[in-house]
Design a protein around this motif. Sequence first.
Motif, PDB file in Angstrom:
ATOM      1  N   ASN A   1       0.794  -1.226   0.000  1.00  0.00           N
ATOM      2  CA  ASN A   1       0.000   0.000   0.000  1.00  0.00           C
ATOM      3  C   ASN A   1       0.827   1.278   0.000  1.00  0.00           C
ATOM      4  OD1 ASN A   1      -3.136  -0.465   0.557  1.00  0.00           O
ATOM      5  ND2 ASN A   1      -1.992  -2.103   1.569  1.00  0.00           N
ATOM      6  N   LEU A   2       2.138   1.171   0.047  1.00  0.00           N
ATOM      7  CA  LEU A   2       2.951   2.356   0.287  1.00  0.00           C
ATOM      8  C   LEU A   2       3.350   3.130  -0.961  1.00  0.00           C
ATOM      9  CD1 LEU A   2       5.282   1.080   3.163  1.00  0.00           C
ATOM     10  CD2 LEU A   2       3.007   2.134   3.282  1.00  0.00           C
ATOM     11  N   ARG A   3       2.992   2.646  -2.158  1.00  0.00           N
ATOM     12  CA  ARG A   3       3.340   3.376  -3.369  1.00  0.00           C
ATOM     13  C   ARG A   3       2.186   3.643  -4.339  1.00  0.00           C
ATOM     14  NH1 ARG A   3       6.595   4.439  -0.464  1.00  0.00           N
ATOM     15  NH2 ARG A   3       8.876   4.387  -0.626  1.00  0.00           N
ATOM     16  N   PRO A   4       1.132   2.815  -4.417  1.00  0.00           N
ATOM     17  CA  PRO A   4       0.081   3.103  -5.404  1.00  0.00           C
ATOM     18  C   PRO A   4      -0.541   4.483  -5.262  1.00  0.00           C
ATOM     19  CG  PRO A   4      -0.157   0.862  -4.609  1.00  0.00           C
ATOM     20  CD  PRO A   4       0.914   1.502  -3.767  1.00  0.00           C
ATOM     21  N   ALA A   5      -0.638   5.000  -4.035  1.00  0.00           N
ATOM     22  CA  ALA A   5      -1.199   6.337  -3.842  1.00  0.00           C
ATOM     23  C   ALA A   5      -0.365   7.397  -4.551  1.00  0.00           C
ATOM     24  CB  ALA A   5      -1.279   6.657  -2.344  1.00  0.00           C
ATOM     25  N   ILE A   6       0.912   7.077  -4.815  1.00  0.00           N
ATOM     26  CA  ILE A   6       1.824   8.022  -5.463  1.00  0.00           C
ATOM     27  C   ILE A   6       2.013   7.674  -6.932  1.00  0.00           C
ATOM     28  CG2 ILE A   6       4.142   9.002  -5.388  1.00  0.00           C
ATOM     29  CD1 ILE A   6       4.147   8.046  -2.380  1.00  0.00           C
ATOM     30  N   THR A   7       2.376   6.414  -7.209  1.00  0.00           N
ATOM     31  CA  THR A   7       2.680   6.031  -8.591  1.00  0.00           C
ATOM     32  C   THR A   7       1.438   6.013  -9.471  1.00  0.00           C
ATOM     33  OG1 THR A   7       2.484   3.662  -8.067  1.00  0.00           O
ATOM     34  CG2 THR A   7       4.670   4.657  -7.874  1.00  0.00           C
ATOM     35  N   GLY A   8       0.261   5.855  -8.879  1.00  0.00           N
ATOM     36  CA  GLY A   8      -0.961   5.861  -9.677  1.00  0.00           C
ATOM     37  C   GLY A   8      -1.307   7.231 -10.230  1.00  0.00           C
ATOM     38  N   VAL A   9      -0.741   8.285  -9.633  1.00  0.00           N
ATOM     39  CA  VAL A   9      -1.058   9.646 -10.065  1.00  0.00           C
ATOM     40  C   VAL A   9      -0.374   9.995 -11.376  1.00  0.00           C
ATOM     41  CG1 VAL A   9      -0.764  12.088  -9.478  1.00  0.00           C
ATOM     42  CG2 VAL A   9      -1.575  10.465  -7.747  1.00  0.00           C
ATOM     43  N   GLY A  10       0.888   9.568 -11.556  1.00  0.00           N
ATOM     44  CA  GLY A  10       1.667   9.966 -12.729  1.00  0.00           C
ATOM     45  C   GLY A  10       0.960   9.735 -14.056  1.00  0.00           C
ATOM     46  N   PRO A  11       0.497   8.501 -14.340  1.00  0.00           N
ATOM     47  CA  PRO A  11      -0.170   8.256 -15.618  1.00  0.00           C
ATOM     48  C   PRO A  11      -1.503   8.976 -15.770  1.00  0.00           C
ATOM     49  CG  PRO A  11       0.575   6.195 -14.628  1.00  0.00           C
ATOM     50  CD  PRO A  11       0.710   7.260 -13.592  1.00  0.00           C
TER      51      PRO A  11
ATOM     52  N   SER B   1       1.239   2.117 -10.952  1.00  0.00           N
ATOM     53  CA  SER B   1       1.506   2.763 -12.235  1.00  0.00           C
ATOM     54  C   SER B   1       0.858   2.030 -13.395  1.00  0.00           C
ATOM     55  CB  SER B   1       3.021   2.839 -12.452  1.00  0.00           C
ATOM     56  OG  SER B   1       3.324   3.447 -13.671  1.00  0.00           O
ATOM     57  N   ALA B   2       0.911   0.690 -13.382  1.00  0.00           N
ATOM     58  CA  ALA B   2       0.441  -0.092 -14.524  1.00  0.00           C
ATOM     59  C   ALA B   2      -1.068  -0.322 -14.511  1.00  0.00           C
ATOM     60  CB  ALA B   2       1.162  -1.443 -14.549  1.00  0.00           C
ATOM     61  N   VAL B   3      -1.638  -0.494 -13.322  1.00  0.00           N
ATOM     62  CA  VAL B   3      -3.048  -0.901 -13.227  1.00  0.00           C
ATOM     63  C   VAL B   3      -3.992   0.294 -13.159  1.00  0.00           C
ATOM     64  CG1 VAL B   3      -4.719  -2.144 -11.789  1.00  0.00           C
ATOM     65  CG2 VAL B   3      -2.450  -3.116 -12.185  1.00  0.00           C
ATOM     66  N   THR B   4      -3.543   1.406 -12.580  1.00  0.00           N
ATOM     67  CA  THR B   4      -4.453   2.547 -12.411  1.00  0.00           C
ATOM     68  C   THR B   4      -5.060   3.032 -13.730  1.00  0.00           C
ATOM     69  OG1 THR B   4      -3.270   3.240 -10.416  1.00  0.00           O
ATOM     70  CG2 THR B   4      -4.691   4.874 -11.456  1.00  0.00           C
ATOM     71  N   PRO B   5      -4.288   3.174 -14.821  1.00  0.00           N
ATOM     72  CA  PRO B   5      -4.932   3.564 -16.083  1.00  0.00           C
ATOM     73  C   PRO B   5      -5.982   2.551 -16.545  1.00  0.00           C
ATOM     74  CG  PRO B   5      -2.568   3.877 -16.241  1.00  0.00           C
ATOM     75  CD  PRO B   5      -2.819   3.124 -14.966  1.00  0.00           C
ATOM     76  N   GLN B   6      -5.714   1.262 -16.310  1.00  0.00           N
ATOM     77  CA  GLN B   6      -6.697   0.242 -16.686  1.00  0.00           C
ATOM     78  C   GLN B   6      -7.962   0.368 -15.843  1.00  0.00           C
ATOM     79  OE1 GLN B   6      -5.404  -1.247 -19.282  1.00  0.00           O
ATOM     80  NE2 GLN B   6      -3.386  -0.361 -18.824  1.00  0.00           N
ATOM     81  N   LEU B   7      -7.792   0.676 -14.582  1.00  0.00           N
ATOM     82  CA  LEU B   7      -8.949   0.895 -13.712  1.00  0.00           C
ATOM     83  C   LEU B   7      -9.739   2.122 -14.168  1.00  0.00           C
ATOM     84  CD1 LEU B   7      -7.359   0.239 -10.178  1.00  0.00           C
ATOM     85  CD2 LEU B   7      -8.918  -1.265 -11.441  1.00  0.00           C
ATOM     86  N   GLY B   8      -9.016   3.136 -14.627  1.00  0.00           N
ATOM     87  CA  GLY B   8      -9.696   4.318 -15.145  1.00  0.00           C
ATOM     88  C   GLY B   8     -10.556   4.007 -16.354  1.00  0.00           C
ATOM     89  N   ASP B   9     -10.038   3.162 -17.248  1.00  0.00           N
ATOM     90  CA  ASP B   9     -10.821   2.756 -18.415  1.00  0.00           C
ATOM     91  C   ASP B   9     -12.018   1.901 -18.005  1.00  0.00           C
ATOM     92  OD1 ASP B   9      -9.039   4.077 -20.054  1.00  0.00           O
ATOM     93  OD2 ASP B   9      -7.844   2.281 -20.486  1.00  0.00           O
ATOM     94  N   ALA B  10     -11.804   1.020 -17.024  1.00  0.00           N
ATOM     95  CA  ALA B  10     -12.872   0.102 -16.616  1.00  0.00           C
ATOM     96  C   ALA B  10     -13.980   0.793 -15.827  1.00  0.00           C
ATOM     97  CB  ALA B  10     -12.279  -1.035 -15.782  1.00  0.00           C
ATOM     98  N   PHE B  11     -13.587   1.752 -14.972  1.00  0.00           N
ATOM     99  CA  PHE B  11     -14.564   2.356 -14.063  1.00  0.00           C
ATOM    100  C   PHE B  11     -14.998   3.758 -14.460  1.00  0.00           C
ATOM    101  CE2 PHE B  11     -12.378  -0.518 -10.835  1.00  0.00           C
ATOM    102  CZ  PHE B  11     -13.314  -1.521 -11.006  1.00  0.00           C
ATOM    103  N   GLY B  12     -14.402   4.295 -15.528  1.00  0.00           N
ATOM    104  CA  GLY B  12     -14.912   5.560 -16.048  1.00  0.00           C
ATOM    105  C   GLY B  12     -14.228   6.806 -15.543  1.00  0.00           C
ATOM    106  N   GLY B  13     -12.911   6.782 -15.367  1.00  0.00           N
ATOM    107  CA  GLY B  13     -12.224   8.019 -15.017  1.00  0.00           C
ATOM    108  C   GLY B  13     -11.212   7.849 -13.908  1.00  0.00           C
ATOM    109  N   TRP B  14     -10.484   8.960 -13.644  1.00  0.00           N
ATOM    110  CA  TRP B  14      -9.403   8.904 -12.667  1.00  0.00           C
ATOM    111  C   TRP B  14      -9.904   8.799 -11.241  1.00  0.00           C
ATOM    112  CZ3 TRP B  14      -9.077  12.665  -8.908  1.00  0.00           C
ATOM    113  CH2 TRP B  14      -9.773  13.858  -9.142  1.00  0.00           C
ATOM    114  N   ARG B  15     -11.118   9.307 -10.949  1.00  0.00           N
ATOM    115  CA  ARG B  15     -11.608   9.274  -9.563  1.00  0.00           C
ATOM    116  C   ARG B  15     -11.805   7.842  -9.054  1.00  0.00           C
ATOM    117  NH1 ARG B  15     -13.170  14.431  -7.761  1.00  0.00           N
ATOM    118  NH2 ARG B  15     -13.439  15.959  -9.435  1.00  0.00           N
ATOM    119  N   PRO B  16     -12.614   7.007  -9.721  1.00  0.00           N
ATOM    120  CA  PRO B  16     -12.739   5.628  -9.230  1.00  0.00           C
ATOM    121  C   PRO B  16     -11.438   4.845  -9.342  1.00  0.00           C
ATOM    122  CG  PRO B  16     -13.891   5.885 -11.338  1.00  0.00           C
ATOM    123  CD  PRO B  16     -13.518   7.254 -10.873  1.00  0.00           C
TER     124      PRO B  16
END
Length: 409
Positions: free
Chosen positions: A42-52, A170-185
């Motif tokens: 849990n110590l990096r997704p909050a940070i690395t997910g923002v970049g993409p 970093s790798a999964v957050t953009p995929q989650l954005g496509d799946a759930f409809g944006g950067w917020r979810p």
Amino acid sequence: MPVESRESALEAELDGAIETRTPGVVAGGALLAVAVVLTALNLRPAITGVGPMLAEMRAGLGASVLWAGVLTTLPTLCFAGAGLAAPLLARRAGIGAAIAVALSALAAGLVLRVLDGPYVVLGGTLVATAGIALINVLIPVVIKGSFPARIGLMTGVYTAALQGGGALGSAVTPQLGDAFGGWRPALGSWAVVAVVALAAWILAARGTGRAPRHADAAEGGRSLLRNRLAWIVTAFFGLQAFYAYAAMGWFPQVLMDAGVSRDQAGLLFGLVSLIAVPISLVVAPMAARQRGQGGWIVLFGVFGVAGTAGLMLAPAWSPLLWSLLIGLGMSVFSLALTVIALRAKTGADTARLSGMAQGFGYLFAALGPFLFGLLHDAAGGWTLPLAMLLGLLVVQMVFGALAGRHRFV
């Protein structure tokens, strides 16, 4: 309050935390190891997910480049400030409970920052990364106290999980954005992982704070402010963190400006973090068994120089190769944590050195994303900020070689 007085107060808190609370986390068994791994994830997704997602966030919020610079700088500022507060919380609640509180803050912050506008995003990021900062300082103390015969192995496992979480972010957050409809979810969904880690930690840390006094706590408090080796370790930690957080904040954008798509940039930077997983599992235990770690630290620095130079001179030629080399260079983080544990003889000194290295080190590292973005705006390109990182890597290798020598604070 003078710096030395603040440090003395910090040392007193560290003594109290180690003396009265650290022994509560004594099992050192499978459940605690699992909790450490889940916490590290849990110590990096909050940070690395923002970049993409940064460009999408700015467009959706109507935010400026200055706001983006503040957003990418906040984590390291929190790591410095909240990290220095960790001993106080550990003394009051116990290390196990302190980490549980930190995980709760992380989950709450991840949800909060996707609820409203740009200032709420900053506020939620502040809360989430404050939780991460507390954990950053306390986990090395848990490893030193609960796995004294396996410091290298557990540090490697912890770092591998931490870097693996960064890769997933970093790798999964953009995929989650496509799946759930944006950067917020996409960003908010990482709170689920934090809740799972919290549940595991509560189970693993039951009974913390009720065990007898730690033997080495009776040594009494001492400041490391005048300890030359402690400052060398702090400088090494701060330099590698400066590079890492500048990279996490901006390298996806550098790749996208070189013609790489958003999703590919996320995957490539995920690879940067993923490379560190096997390196941490293999190299950290090997290095811990040797008298010195300076050779390994310099070797990783050379990889980082090669990758950064390639990204600066020919970014579109081979983004995959540059990402591989940069990932190898950033793997030095596992050795930075290993050095903290190995340069101290006792759990109390480990806590002091961890608090000092991460508190002051991350305070310096907070300049990384901000200066990188500032130099980009001033120069109108990425050459100047990348050249800055090249010079920094050379200095990092010097301090790393000194920090890796077999001595104690």
